[in-house]
Design an enzyme around this catalytic site. Sequence first.
Site, PDB file in Angstrom:
ATOM      1  N   TYR A  49      29.527  27.105  53.708  1.00 56.98           N
ATOM      2  CA  TYR A  49      30.283  27.047  52.456  1.00 56.98           C
ATOM      3  C   TYR A  49      31.706  26.536  52.662  1.00 56.98           C
ATOM      4  CZ  TYR A  49      26.467  30.326  51.428  1.00 56.98           C
ATOM      5  OH  TYR A  49      25.233  30.940  51.315  1.00 56.98           O
ATOM      6  N   HIS A  50      31.812  25.422  53.399  1.00 59.42           N
ATOM      7  CA  HIS A  50      33.122  24.837  53.688  1.00 59.42           C
ATOM      8  C   HIS A  50      33.182  23.355  53.286  1.00 59.42           C
ATOM      9  CE1 HIS A  50      33.495  27.988  57.173  1.00 59.42           C
ATOM     10  NE2 HIS A  50      33.683  28.530  55.975  1.00 59.42           N
ATOM     11  N   PRO A  51      32.860  23.003  52.046  1.00 54.52           N
ATOM     12  CA  PRO A  51      32.919  21.586  51.662  1.00 54.52           C
ATOM     13  C   PRO A  51      34.358  21.094  51.576  1.00 54.52           C
ATOM     14  CG  PRO A  51      32.505  22.938  49.732  1.00 54.52           C
ATOM     15  CD  PRO A  51      32.434  23.863  50.922  1.00 54.52           C
TER      16      PRO A  51
END
Length: 565
Positions: free
Chosen positions: A470-472
């Site tokens: 969850y690190h876009p």
Amino acid sequence: MSRYDYIVVGAGSAGCVLAARLSEDPANRVLLLEAGGRNRNLFVHMPSAFAQAMSGTRRNWGFETEREPALDGRRLHCPRGRGLGGSSAINGMVQVRGHPCDFDEWEALGAAGWSFADCLPYFQRAESWISGADAYRGGEGPLAVGLGNGGRLNPLYPAFIEAGRQAGYGVTADYNGYRQEGFGSMQMTVKDGVRWSTARGYLDPAAGRRNLRIVTGASVERLLLSADAMRARGVRVGLGSERLEIEAGKEVIVCAGAIGSPALLQRSGIGPLDVVREAGIELRRELPGVGENLQDHLEVYLQYRCIQPITLNGKLTLSGRAGIGLQWLLFRNGLGATNHFESCGFIRSRSGVKWPDIQYHFLPAAVRYDGGAPLSGHGFQLHVGPNKPNSRGYVRIASAEPEMPPRIRFNYLQHEQDRADWRLCLRLSREIVAQPALDEYRGEEIAPGAPVTADEDLDAWVRANVESAYHPCGTCRMGEAGDPMAVLDAQCRVRGIDGLRVVDASAFPSITNGNLNAPTVMLAERAADVIRGRQPLSPAAVPIWAAPDWEHRQREAAPARSPDA
């Protein structure tokens, strides 16, 4: 609601910072627009309940990727925070700045003024580190950073750190300080047992200012541009059944995140020609880089049985959860006051890598996050993955309608080096777990399982089991004027359009070595000074750990290293 000096779109990790900093000047009239609500739910504030905080769509945009070709066509979840605090209100609260070389890389990629020396003073200004200020840390900032329970409540935390030392990687006293590389205690944005989001740290103290207006439930449908598309003049907002046009006297600052920001620009006619026109929108400013360069971290859960009944698996019964919750409600301490990631590690995957590119979050439980049945018995797991992927994806709108989610494809593992790094990652992880420090706790390997050793078997297991961390980021990246794919200049201004900036993780030229909340807050802190025309904080001059170029042995079975290896 008709006119403000600054309109900030999105009250997430960056938007809360900007709203607070810009409104420090009483001459600035600031409007902060947020599509979600106020995030008062108990699960948001209780650190151990972050999985519940992230569930559903009330606090989460609930995005999903397209089918990923290199992951057997799987679709992956891409949660993004919705509500005051944005993703900082639903994330895992892990505080990692990244490696100093990450920011020097930003500058090398065209983001002048964003070297580590330039960024460190803003990391310091943002935080209140539990151990106080020093040459690397801040002691009086809005964002509280602590250690949860400090690894005191479970012997597996120090055992994992010691296993990393025995494997030859060393120990770091503060991975956000002098030395990132090595194993040590993990830091989190938690204070007095409560999640410390940017809404709590930045926005709450500023909310009473007469020159700051915060509007929730406000969906920004598109940006309003001048007739010649040379200037942003405001925004069109959906507020319930109403549609409002609000003017910005100075600037519109988009802080909608790595998914929302490029989608908003594209809906406004700013972006790649084919993407904008295929969505039925008039092209106002062609910028081919809008939505491109999408990056993310992947992780797997390397799971083991624990032969001692000491793990969190023994607390996952209904009565166990109730006890944890009651203690937290009454005293704000105990197992409810932590994210449970209290030890971690950063190592390099192979010889020749300039800075560590593999990250570990250690969890004293073996669990699943997909609703599957919990483990029978006790276990522990390593959340692990390479941090510097080569594969790049995109965010592209499919429609002019704001309610229609954009198309998201990360192109995970499309690059051969990424697949090779995963094999190294799993083999080195097994080496670490095989060290003597874990002998009295380690049982059989649950996942991927001891028989999974060959390259093709490891590749297949990763394809089937890897998940987003969850690190876009990177979809409106900063860069030099001559770079056709750079959306922003080094001041976060959208190229060719006055009065418009993007300030969030989409501005990152490349992904950092760790979780993204801390560098996003830092980015907003520094951007606030730029926007206000203030003299930037003086660059720091501090030494940074420079490790020897260790030779990493690559073996099929990955036996344990001796303690002095």
